[in-house]
Scaffold this motif. Structure first.
Motif, short mmCIF file in Angstrom:
data_model
loop_
_atom_site.label_atom_id
_atom_site.label_comp_id
_atom_site.label_asym_id
_atom_site.label_seq_id
_atom_site.Cartn_x
_atom_site.Cartn_y
_atom_site.Cartn_z
N ASP A 176 0.81 -1.22 0.00
CA ASP A 176 0.00 0.00 0.00
C ASP A 176 0.85 1.27 0.00
O ASP A 176 0.31 2.37 -0.05
CB ASP A 176 -0.93 -0.01 1.23
N GLU A 177 2.17 1.14 0.03
CA GLU A 177 3.02 2.34 0.13
C GLU A 177 3.75 2.69 -1.16
O GLU A 177 4.61 3.57 -1.15
CB GLU A 177 4.06 2.14 1.24
N VAL A 178 3.45 1.98 -2.24
CA VAL A 178 4.27 2.22 -3.44
C VAL A 178 4.19 3.67 -3.93
O VAL A 178 5.19 4.27 -4.31
CB VAL A 178 3.97 1.20 -4.58
N THR A 179 2.99 4.25 -3.88
CA THR A 179 2.84 5.64 -4.35
C THR A 179 3.59 6.59 -3.42
O THR A 179 4.30 7.50 -3.87
CB THR A 179 1.35 6.00 -4.43
N ASP A 180 3.48 6.37 -2.11
CA ASP A 180 4.18 7.23 -1.14
C ASP A 180 5.69 7.14 -1.32
O ASP A 180 6.41 8.14 -1.17
CB ASP A 180 3.83 6.84 0.30
N LEU A 181 6.18 5.94 -1.62
CA LEU A 181 7.63 5.78 -1.79
C LEU A 181 8.11 6.53 -3.03
O LEU A 181 9.16 7.18 -3.02
CB LEU A 181 8.00 4.29 -1.87
N VAL A 182 7.32 6.49 -4.11
CA VAL A 182 7.70 7.24 -5.31
C VAL A 182 7.65 8.74 -5.01
O VAL A 182 8.55 9.50 -5.39
CB VAL A 182 6.80 6.87 -6.52
N SER A 215 5.53 -6.70 -10.25
CA SER A 215 5.87 -5.38 -10.78
C SER A 215 4.71 -4.81 -11.57
O SER A 215 4.45 -3.60 -11.52
CB SER A 215 7.10 -5.49 -11.69
N SER A 216 3.99 -5.65 -12.29
CA SER A 216 2.88 -5.09 -13.10
C SER A 216 1.75 -4.60 -12.18
O SER A 216 1.11 -3.59 -12.46
CB SER A 216 2.39 -6.07 -14.15
N GLN A 217 1.57 -5.28 -11.03
CA GLN A 217 0.56 -4.76 -10.09
C GLN A 217 1.01 -3.40 -9.53
O GLN A 217 0.20 -2.49 -9.38
CB GLN A 217 0.39 -5.75 -8.92
N ILE A 218 2.31 -3.28 -9.26
CA ILE A 218 2.82 -2.00 -8.74
C ILE A 218 2.62 -0.91 -9.78
O ILE A 218 2.17 0.21 -9.46
CB ILE A 218 4.31 -2.12 -8.36
N ARG A 219 2.91 -1.23 -11.04
CA ARG A 219 2.73 -0.22 -12.09
C ARG A 219 1.27 0.23 -12.20
O ARG A 219 0.98 1.40 -12.36
CB ARG A 219 3.24 -0.75 -13.44
N GLN A 220 0.36 -0.75 -12.06
CA GLN A 220 -1.07 -0.38 -12.10
C GLN A 220 -1.41 0.57 -10.94
O GLN A 220 -2.12 1.54 -11.11
CB GLN A 220 -1.94 -1.63 -11.94
N ASP A 221 -0.87 0.27 -9.75
CA ASP A 221 -1.13 1.14 -8.59
C ASP A 221 -0.59 2.54 -8.85
O ASP A 221 -1.25 3.54 -8.56
CB ASP A 221 -0.46 0.57 -7.33
N LEU A 222 0.64 2.60 -9.40
CA LEU A 222 1.27 3.91 -9.61
C LEU A 222 0.55 4.70 -10.70
O LEU A 222 0.50 5.94 -10.64
CB LEU A 222 2.75 3.73 -10.00
N ALA A 223 -0.02 3.99 -11.66
CA ALA A 223 -0.68 4.66 -12.79
C ALA A 223 -1.88 5.49 -12.33
O ALA A 223 -2.33 6.39 -13.04
CB ALA A 223 -1.10 3.64 -13.84
N LYS A 224 -2.39 5.22 -11.11
CA LYS A 224 -3.52 6.03 -10.60
C LYS A 224 -3.05 7.45 -10.27
O LYS A 224 -3.84 8.37 -10.24
CB LYS A 224 -4.10 5.36 -9.33
#
Ligand code: SAM
Ligand code: SF4
Length: 336
Positions: A176-182, A215-224
């Protein structure tokens, strides 16, 4: 001229891949116990089994004479090894080495970032899986987030060519933190790579099938939140980079499960006890410590052993999430 005296591209394996990059694990010890890397009660190697700093430098010299241009120092936590700056200084002076780089958990960077820069370290990867202090403590079992964040600041101030965060993403622990980390990487003006967990070592209570977050799930999350565009940059390894529209920060994905990179593999690894590992996902290895200790200072013998070993490099890795402890080495021995 003895052909071992010619440094140009002598390390070519039987699939015609040129080996130019070595990852050197300088200690199995660490001041953290990350849940995906070590078991809670780790036993470490007896000290005499570890390569000495002099042996590590000798090994580095042999590889550089064989055409290696990049060395990454890793571990365990490389910066907890006593006298480690001496190794960086020694390697940093060797002609032919273009990139001396480091992977660290960041805990010692407050005091060591500047000496590392002065020793010739060009780029530095710092592991950071979460920005939440309690979660950080749980994921590392003993680490303090505060110290690592201050270490990241110290690395930025020291002025390395590149500072990058490495984050291992695990479902229901920190996905749940991938966006915050970016967002954090953008604020600091540094890069970030997300890593899929690899099933290395025998770690109690771990179930990589249930906790796998691709990684593809992370990319989908970041794409939001972000617009990612694929970059052509490659490291000859498992990383695939993306650019964020209008932003300097690059976002990388290290995907041993979902991205097949073996065809372009340019690297080998040396374990803490001096075993040359030809592929992270396979057990093939050659004992270089034995050669160094049986034939002290005989660089020709050592180089010949390395050249012969490269022919054993397998075509590809075999990670399967549901095969229990198929690779028995812990990550702290091979250094990731
Ligand atoms: N102690 C240093 C650090 O943590 O950066 C260097 C050694 S650590 C073994 C190197 C890298 O491997 C780190 O980025 C870490 O997150 C990653 N790593 C450790 N165990 C892993 C695993 N089971 N799967 C994927 N990456 C792992
Ligand atoms: Fe130590 Fe790095 Fe392994 Fe974490 S990932 S336990 S910091 S060696």
């Amino acid at each position: 001229m003895n052909n071992l005296a010619n440094p140009a591209s002598q390390l070519i394996d039987k699939f015609n891949r040129k080996i130019t990059y070595v990852r050197l694990s300088v200690t199995d010890r660490c001041d953290f116990r990350c849940v995906y890397c070590m078991s809670e009660k780790m036993t470490f190697l007896p000290r005499q089994e570890l390569l000495t700093l002099e042996e590590l430098e000798f090994l580095g010299r042999a590889f550089i004479e064989l055409g290696i241009i990049k060395i990454r120092i890793t571990g365990g936590e490389p910066l907890v090894r006593k006298g480690i700056i001496q190794l960086f200084q020694g390697l940093g002076k060797l002609t032919g080495l273009e990139e001396l780089v480091l992977t660290t958990n960041g805990s010692q960077l407050i005091k060591m970032a500047q000496p590392l820069k002065e020793a010739g370290v060009k780029r530095i990867n710092i592991s950071l899986d979460t920005l939440k202090p309690n979660r950080f403590l749980k994921m590392t079992r003993i680490g303090k987030l505060e110290k690592v964040l201050a270490g990241i600041e110290a690395a930025i101030e020291a002025g390395f060519e590149r500072v990058k965060i490495n984050a291992v993403i695990i479902k229901n622990r920190n996905h749940d933190e991938v966006t915050d980390l970016v967002q954090f990487a953008i604020e600091k003006g540094i890069d970030i790579s997300f890593i899929e967990e690899m099933p290395l070592g025998n770690i109690e209570g771990r179930n990589c099938v249930e906790t796998f977050y691709s990684s593809s799930q992370i990319r989908q999350d970041l794409a939001k939140t972000f617009t990612l565009s694929s970059s052509i940059e490659t490291t000859g390894g498992p990383s695939k980079y993306y650019q964020l529209a209008g932003i300097k920060t690059r976002v990388g994905f290290i995907s041993p499960h979902s991205h097949n990179f073996c065809e372009y593999c340019n690297r080998v690894r040396i374990t803490t006890s001096g075993r040359l590992i030809l592929c992270l996902g396979q057990e093939n290895s050659v004992d270089l410590r034995q050669v160094i200790r049986t034939y002290p200072n005989d660089i020709v013998k050592l180089k010949q052993t390395i050249v012969n070993a490269i022919s054993l490099k397998p075509k590809s890795h075999e990670f399967e999430l549901d095969k229990k402890s198929q690779i028995l080495r812990y990550m702290n021995l091979t250094g990731g």
